[in-house]
Design a protein around this motif. Structure first.
Motif, short mmCIF file in Angstrom:
data_model
loop_
_atom_site.label_atom_id
_atom_site.label_comp_id
_atom_site.label_asym_id
_atom_site.label_seq_id
_atom_site.Cartn_x
_atom_site.Cartn_y
_atom_site.Cartn_z
N HIS A 192 4.12 7.35 -11.07
CA HIS A 192 4.60 6.58 -9.93
C HIS A 192 5.20 5.25 -10.41
O HIS A 192 4.84 4.74 -11.47
CB HIS A 192 3.44 6.32 -8.93
N SER A 242 6.73 8.57 -3.98
CA SER A 242 5.91 9.75 -3.64
C SER A 242 6.78 10.98 -3.36
O SER A 242 6.41 12.10 -3.72
CB SER A 242 5.06 9.48 -2.40
N SER A 302 7.48 7.19 2.73
CA SER A 302 8.18 5.98 3.19
C SER A 302 9.70 6.17 3.05
O SER A 302 10.47 5.45 3.67
CB SER A 302 7.72 4.77 2.38
N HIS A 344 8.44 -3.19 1.05
CA HIS A 344 7.97 -1.83 1.32
C HIS A 344 7.50 -1.74 2.78
O HIS A 344 6.86 -2.68 3.27
CB HIS A 344 6.83 -1.47 0.37
N GLU A 353 5.06 -0.47 4.16
CA GLU A 353 3.62 -0.58 4.40
C GLU A 353 3.21 -2.03 4.68
O GLU A 353 2.04 -2.31 4.95
CB GLU A 353 2.83 -0.06 3.20
N THR A 362 9.55 2.72 -2.61
CA THR A 362 9.64 2.07 -3.93
C THR A 362 10.95 2.45 -4.64
O THR A 362 11.63 1.58 -5.17
CB THR A 362 8.41 2.40 -4.80
#
Ligand code: 13P
Ligand code: SF4
Length: 333
Positions: free
Chosen positions: A55, A73, A161, A229, A231, A246
């Protein structure tokens, strides 16, 4: 397996090109510690027909030193669905390795540290989803990939995302249940006319950023580009010039080449990306994900040597989880 972890001239030569790449983010004095692991891991993964998927939050010696593929992801799931390696070593957190196993039940999927969790994945269980479905009968469940296989199995489709808005809209309904990230869900709700029913999960790393902090960066450095991001809390996203996954954030830097940028996300990523864009000045506030940081070179080596820790998914759960992940991959193709 007997091995000598010394910084020999052979190791120095084998890892020289990698060090030249990362020398601005890894002090010279540290390289003799990393280099023997980098050399051995790269040898062993070829012998084992293993692929290392990492990642974007992994540390630079992993990201630039041993990974065969780096990404967000979605990218990790897509790569896991394409590889013909026998073994996948997932350098990231548990839900990422579990997703790779859901896609590849016949392959050996390893995670170097079983403790690499995620506050979002820990915020909801399969039983919670069953109760929500009773409360909102017929409303489709869109589940962030940062969840356990049990939760995925109870869902209609996964998202990341990178594709959350697209997936919510692709269902062609007026209302969805969106789990478990409350802030990502609120961000999605702002981008679409679909009504979004939310859960209360948050990322322990991104929830620490504040809008005031971002205004401080802008005041101190008016030419700065702020990229965040999804989140992050809503007041943070309101201040940002760009919001994305990301890999979306890396793509933004690549396209726009800002003279100065701050990435409002886990901070190893700025080091990894700074290596690739030496002309961009990265302001680097540090918010580390403790789960991502459990993965280290010695643990990756042990993982490849001893084939540990193998990630398994109950076949009964896997069937439903695969349906949700496969549907996401189809929508994202
Ligand atoms: P991405 O899919 O954007 O890489 O996000 C994963 C994650 O865990 C962010 O905290
Ligand atoms: Fe989970 Fe947040 Fe860590 Fe990402 S950064 S793995 S969402 S805890």
């Amino acid at each position: 397996m007997a091995q000598t972890l010394t910084y020999s001239p052979e190791v120095a030569a084998a890892t020289h090109a990698t060090y030249e790449l990362v020398r601005d983010v890894i002090p010279e004095v540290e390289w003799p510690v990393h280099a023997p692991y980098v050399a051995l891991i790269n040898e062993l993964k070829v012998r084992r027909n293993a692929i290392i998927l990492a990642h974007n939050y992994q540390t630079p010696e992993i990201y630039h030193g041993v990974a065969d593929y780096t990404g967000d992801s979605l990218g990790l799931a897509q790569k896991a669905s394409e590889t013909d390696a026998d073994i996948i070593v997932l350098c990231g957190v548990h839900f990422m390795a579990e997703t790779a196993k859901i896609i590849n039940p016949e392959k050996t999927v390893l995670i170097p540290d079983l403790g690499a969790g995620c506050s979002l994945a820990a915020s909801i269980t399969g039983q919670d989803v069953r109760l929500l479905k009773q409360r909102y009968p017929g409303v489709p469940v869109v589940t962030y990939i940062n969840t356990s296989a049990d939760v995925k199995a109870e869902s209609d489709v996964c998202c990341t995302s990178a594709n959350a808005v697209r997936i919510v809209e692709a269902l062609g309904v007026d209302r969805v249940i969106f789990l478990p990230d409350n802030y990502l869900g609120k961000y999605v709700a702002e981008q679409t006319d679909v009504e979004v029913i939310l859960w209360e999960g948050t990322c322990e790393v991104h929830e620490r950023f504040t809008g005031a902090e971002l205004r401080g960066y802008r005041k101190a450095t008016p030419d700065i580009q702020i990229i965040a991001h999804p989140e992050c809390p809503p007041d943070v996203l309101e201040e940002a010039d760009f919001v994305g996954s990301t890999s979306g954030m890396i793509g933004y830097v690549d396209r726009e080449r800002p003279s100065r940028v701050v990435m409002i996300t886990e901070c190893s990523m700025s080091d990894n990306v700074a290596v690739e864009f030496p002309d961009v000045d990265f302001v680097r506030p540090c918010n580390l994900c403790p789960h991502m940081k459990t993965i280290t070179l010695p643990k990756i080596l042990a993982s490849l040597e001893e084939l540990k820790f193998e990630v398994e998914v109950d076949p009964a759960v896997r069937e439903g989880a695969l349906r949700s992940v496969a549907r996401m991959l189809e929508y994202s193709a």
